[in-house]
Design a protein around this motif. Structure first.
Motif, mmCIF file in Angstrom:
data_model
loop_
_atom_site.group_PDB
_atom_site.id
_atom_site.type_symbol
_atom_site.label_atom_id
_atom_site.label_comp_id
_atom_site.label_asym_id
_atom_site.label_seq_id
_atom_site.Cartn_x
_atom_site.Cartn_y
_atom_site.Cartn_z
ATOM 1 N N MET A 122 0.844 -1.199 0.000
ATOM 2 C CA MET A 122 0.000 0.000 0.000
ATOM 3 C C MET A 122 0.873 1.240 0.000
ATOM 4 O O MET A 122 1.909 1.298 0.648
ATOM 5 N N ASP A 123 0.451 2.247 -0.772
ATOM 6 C CA ASP A 123 1.157 3.521 -0.875
ATOM 7 C C ASP A 123 0.195 4.664 -0.576
ATOM 8 O O ASP A 123 -0.854 4.784 -1.221
ATOM 9 N N THR A 124 0.557 5.511 0.408
ATOM 10 C CA THR A 124 -0.182 6.747 0.696
ATOM 11 C C THR A 124 -1.666 6.453 0.886
ATOM 12 O O THR A 124 -2.535 7.004 0.201
ATOM 13 N N ASN A 145 12.322 -13.839 3.566
ATOM 14 C CA ASN A 145 13.458 -12.976 3.868
ATOM 15 C C ASN A 145 12.969 -11.652 4.452
ATOM 16 O O ASN A 145 13.053 -11.410 5.652
ATOM 17 N N LYS A 146 12.416 -10.776 3.615
ATOM 18 C CA LYS A 146 12.010 -9.432 4.028
ATOM 19 C C LYS A 146 10.533 -9.448 4.409
ATOM 20 O O LYS A 146 9.651 -9.378 3.552
ATOM 21 N N ALA A 147 10.263 -9.507 5.708
ATOM 22 C CA ALA A 147 8.895 -9.759 6.149
ATOM 23 C C ALA A 147 7.996 -8.530 6.032
ATOM 24 O O ALA A 147 6.979 -8.560 5.337
ATOM 25 N N PHE A 148 8.368 -7.405 6.685
ATOM 26 C CA PHE A 148 7.393 -6.346 6.914
ATOM 27 C C PHE A 148 8.133 -5.013 6.970
ATOM 28 O O PHE A 148 8.827 -4.723 7.933
ATOM 29 N N GLY A 149 7.984 -4.219 5.918
ATOM 30 C CA GLY A 149 8.647 -2.926 5.854
ATOM 31 C C GLY A 149 7.658 -1.779 5.921
ATOM 32 O O GLY A 149 6.555 -1.854 5.386
ATOM 33 N N ILE A 150 8.085 -0.689 6.577
ATOM 34 C CA ILE A 150 7.262 0.516 6.703
ATOM 35 C C ILE A 150 8.146 1.705 6.360
ATOM 36 O O ILE A 150 9.248 1.829 6.895
ATOM 37 N N GLY A 151 7.675 2.589 5.463
ATOM 38 C CA GLY A 151 8.454 3.791 5.181
ATOM 39 C C GLY A 151 8.463 4.192 3.731
ATOM 40 O O GLY A 151 7.441 4.563 3.173
ATOM 41 N N ASN A 202 9.136 11.901 4.906
ATOM 42 C CA ASN A 202 8.192 12.521 5.832
ATOM 43 C C ASN A 202 8.003 11.641 7.063
ATOM 44 O O ASN A 202 8.252 10.433 7.026
ATOM 45 N N VAL A 203 7.545 12.241 8.150
ATOM 46 C CA VAL A 203 7.342 11.503 9.397
ATOM 47 C C VAL A 203 5.863 11.639 9.767
ATOM 48 O O VAL A 203 5.471 12.509 10.541
ATOM 49 N N GLN A 204 5.034 10.767 9.187
ATOM 50 C CA GLN A 204 3.585 10.882 9.344
ATOM 51 C C GLN A 204 2.907 9.603 9.812
ATOM 52 O O GLN A 204 1.865 9.660 10.458
ATOM 53 N N THR A 205 3.452 8.448 9.482
ATOM 54 C CA THR A 205 2.752 7.179 9.700
ATOM 55 C C THR A 205 2.537 6.909 11.183
ATOM 56 O O THR A 205 3.463 7.027 11.993
ATOM 57 N N GLN A 206 1.300 6.502 11.517
ATOM 58 C CA GLN A 206 0.977 6.025 12.867
ATOM 59 C C GLN A 206 0.517 4.582 12.731
ATOM 60 O O GLN A 206 -0.429 4.291 12.000
ATOM 61 N N ILE A 207 1.161 3.676 13.435
ATOM 62 C CA ILE A 207 0.883 2.258 13.219
ATOM 63 C C ILE A 207 0.933 1.470 14.518
ATOM 64 O O ILE A 207 1.807 1.691 15.366
ATOM 65 N N THR A 208 -0.029 0.569 14.677
ATOM 66 C CA THR A 208 -0.086 -0.374 15.793
ATOM 67 C C THR A 208 0.195 -1.763 15.250
ATOM 68 O O THR A 208 -0.406 -2.182 14.252
ATOM 69 N N ILE A 209 1.105 -2.500 15.911
ATOM 70 C CA ILE A 209 1.515 -3.835 15.462
ATOM 71 C C ILE A 209 1.471 -4.747 16.685
ATOM 72 O O ILE A 209 2.307 -4.628 17.581
ATOM 73 N N ASP A 210 0.491 -5.654 16.752
ATOM 74 C CA ASP A 210 0.353 -6.457 17.972
ATOM 75 C C ASP A 210 -0.042 -7.895 17.669
ATOM 76 O O ASP A 210 -0.730 -8.189 16.701
ATOM 77 N N HIS A 211 0.441 -8.791 18.522
ATOM 78 C CA HIS A 211 0.097 -10.212 18.512
ATOM 79 C C HIS A 211 0.380 -10.878 17.164
ATOM 80 O O HIS A 211 -0.360 -11.768 16.729
ATOM 81 N N ASP A 217 4.259 -4.479 2.748
ATOM 82 C CA ASP A 217 4.923 -3.185 2.566
ATOM 83 C C ASP A 217 3.898 -2.081 2.788
ATOM 84 O O ASP A 217 2.912 -1.972 2.040
ATOM 85 N N ILE A 218 4.145 -1.254 3.810
ATOM 86 C CA ILE A 218 3.282 -0.098 4.126
ATOM 87 C C ILE A 218 4.111 1.136 3.860
ATOM 88 O O ILE A 218 5.038 1.444 4.607
ATOM 89 N N ARG A 219 3.790 1.883 2.779
ATOM 90 C CA ARG A 219 4.740 2.821 2.219
ATOM 91 C C ARG A 219 4.161 4.227 2.072
ATOM 92 O O ARG A 219 2.965 4.450 2.082
ATOM 93 N N LYS A 220 5.086 5.176 1.971
ATOM 94 C CA LYS A 220 4.830 6.518 1.458
ATOM 95 C C LYS A 220 3.705 7.244 2.206
ATOM 96 O O LYS A 220 2.684 7.620 1.649
ATOM 97 N N ASP A 221 3.938 7.447 3.521
ATOM 98 C CA ASP A 221 3.083 8.306 4.331
ATOM 99 C C ASP A 221 1.699 7.716 4.592
ATOM 100 O O ASP A 221 0.732 8.461 4.789
ATOM 101 N N SER A 222 1.574 6.398 4.610
ATOM 102 C CA SER A 222 0.302 5.790 4.996
ATOM 103 C C SER A 222 0.027 6.064 6.472
ATOM 104 O O SER A 222 0.945 6.115 7.290
ATOM 105 N N GLN A 223 -1.260 6.235 6.818
ATOM 106 C CA GLN A 223 -1.621 6.652 8.165
ATOM 107 C C GLN A 223 -2.768 5.816 8.735
ATOM 108 O O GLN A 223 -3.571 5.251 7.992
#
Length: 355
Positions: free
Chosen positions: A168-170, A209-215, A219-228, A190-196
């Motif tokens: 996902m992008d933005t 290999n590459k499980a879960f990337g954010i960024g 910009n510094v905008q993303t708010q994310i909860t990652i649990d369980h 992949d959670i990308r490009k200022d997703s909120q």
């Protein structure tokens, strides 16, 4: 794009006291010193007591995330039907029954706004295809699916094929819940490009290999909860969180990390760029570099258990207090392996009703 506003919730002291009491009762010590590593589940523990069909964490804020609620409920079992309803302008609750094989190999299934895509029981699968959310997409729920097998032999680093499980992008207001993502071509998520306003909960990230990337943004905008979530048989990005305004990780379980001798790019959680990260009551078993932070980032860790780990355990800065934004259930770290292996991934109870 909705702007983020802090909200302090009134029950903070009560919740913290309850958690502290539970931790004390289980006899938990400091990192690596838990006296109840194999804490048993209560006989009364059930799926119903672990989750609801409503998103929590950051996905629940600023209007919340309802997916396709209120739209028509459809059941699909082939690629054409899935693609048709997922990309439609109208809201839909899309129930995936059985395995949907995507052609050509590695192709995208575009998911538009106001959609719920949910596997029927534990049968719903998307095979060698990607769920893709384009910029501007909002209000999406992806639950209870297995997305698997777009891996191209010889491309362990994902350099030749960009075949993610979910990308996902933005976007804003997305809930990724109770999925099993495994053996894909590049990243699993992949959670990308200022997703909120994103919540990622009760998923399994496996054999990758590459499980879960954010960024992928300055910009510094993303708010994310990652649990369980359960990361097993993965190497890196568990997750890697770059330039997140707020990244809250709690009650996650990482085990059976891929060991290929890589001294740097084999790791657990990484707070990168200017991310503010909080890790709580997670469990790391046999992990190299369980959690680390760039000097420009902040990372606060409390209550986690480290077993047979090596390498970096960075903690600096003050980050933020997640309870300034939402209430949440914090399980003791010693119970995490049993809870997460039992309740993560597709569940028979989910997606079987009429909506």
């Amino acid at each position: 794009m909705t702007h983020f506003h802090s909200k302090r919730l009134p029950r903070r002291g009560v919740v913290l006291a309850a958690v502290a009491g539970l931790v004390a009762a289980l006899g938990l010590g400091t990192i690596g010193e838990a006296k109840a590593e194999t804490a048993a589940l209560s006989p009364q523990e059930s799926a119903a007591s672990r989750w609801t069909d409503q998103p929590h964490g950051f996905a629940s804020l600023a209007g919340g995330t309802s997916g396709g609620a209120g739209g028509e409920v459809v059941t699909v079992s082939d690629q054409a039907s899935l693609a048709k309803y997922a990309a439609a302008e109208e809201p839909y609750v899309i129930r995936v029954a059985g395995a949907v094989a995507v052609q050509p190999f590695g192709s995208d299934v575009v998911v538009a706004s106001n959609k719920t895509i949910v596997g029927v029981g534990d049968t719903g699968e998307i095979v060698h295809g990607e769920l893709h959310l384009n910029p501007g997409t909002h209000n999406v729920i992806i639950r209870n699916l297995t997305i698997r097998d777009s891996y191209v032999e010889g491309d362990w680093d994902g350099k030749t094929q960009d075949f993610d499980a979910i990308q996902m992008d933005t976007v804003d207001h997305v809930w990724i819940d109770h999925n099993r993502l495994t053996h894909m071509g590049d990243g699993l998520l992949d959670i990308r490009k200022d997703s909120q306003y994103i919540t990622v909960s009760y998923n399994q990230f496996a054999n990758h290999n590459k499980a879960f990337g954010i960024g992928w943004t300055t910009n510094v905008q993303t708010q994310i909860t990652i649990d369980h979530n359960w990361f097993t048989g993965t190497k890196q990005r568990n997750p890697s969180a770059d330039n997140c305004a707020y990244a809250h990780l709690y009650n996650n379980y990482m085990s059976a990390q891929v060991a290929d001798g890589d001294p740097v790019w084999t790791y657990g959680n990484w707070s990168r760029g200017h991310t503010k990260m909080v890790i709580e009551n997670s469990y790391y078993d046999g992990v190299q570099h369980p959690y680390q932070a760039d000097t420009t980032a902040e990372l606060v860790q409390r209550g986690s258990i480290l077993k047979n780990t090596t390498g970096r355990q960075d903690e600096w800065g003050t980050a933020f207090d997640p309870r300034d934004f939402y209430a949440y259930r914090l399980d003791p770290a010693a119970a995490v392996p049993a809870l997460v292996t039992r309740f993560s991934g597709p569940q028979k109870q989910i997606g079987t009703g009429p909506a």
